[in-house]
Write an enzyme that holds these catalytic residues in place. Structure first.
Site, short mmCIF file in Angstrom:
data_model
loop_
_atom_site.label_atom_id
_atom_site.label_comp_id
_atom_site.label_asym_id
_atom_site.label_seq_id
_atom_site.Cartn_x
_atom_site.Cartn_y
_atom_site.Cartn_z
CE1 TYR A 1 -84.71 -51.60 7.60
CE2 TYR A 1 -82.70 -50.55 6.35
CZ TYR A 1 -83.21 -51.66 7.22
OH TYR A 1 -82.52 -52.69 7.63
CB CYS A 2 -87.88 -47.09 10.89
SG CYS A 2 -89.42 -46.47 10.43
CE LYS A 3 -93.29 -53.30 13.64
NZ LYS A 3 -93.93 -53.65 15.18
#
Length: 128
Positions: A87-89
């Site tokens: 995941y990221c932002k």
């Protein structure tokens, strides 16, 4: 003219779909991501910067910044036989990371749809 516009619209939608959902990568919502990460074998990778990571991250996540030159060396420390949760932002960088993981032989890659923003919107827990 109307048919050309319609055809181009359909092609554009198909192209965008291909960018978001890649072969060998499962794009999952927060609930599915949480269920999968609770499996004892899952490896959770936060691909944001260390600064973003320190502001709050999903429990048990390992920070491996996908924009750093050593990203591929870092993912080499993960087990290719175990699921990898990324995941990221908001989902852009994790899609890139998921593609790199897939290209490096990882068999099960789960990408959090909407990133940590979507996770927070679903009122899921984070750590600091």
């Amino acid at each position: 003219m109307k048919n050309i516009f319609l055809s181009l619209s359909v092609l554009l939608v198909m192209a965008c779909s291909c960018v978001k959902q890649q072969e060998g990568v499962s794009l999952v919502d927060s609930n599915k991501f949480e269920t999968q990460m609770n499996e004892s074998t899952s490896q959770i990778v936060d691909v944001r910067t260390s600064g973003e990571f320190s502001e709050g991250h999903i429990a048990n996540a390992i920070n491996m910044d996908v924009t750093e030159d050593d990203f591929e060396a870092k993912i080499a420390t993960l087990d290719k036989e175990k699921p990898v949760m990324v995941y990221c932002k908001s989902g852009g960088r994790s899609a890139k990371a998921a593609a790199i993981l897939r290209d490096n032989g990882f068999k099960q890659v789960y990408d959090l749809d909407g990133g940590i923003i979507g996770w927070n919107a679903a009122s899921k827990p984070i750590e600091n």
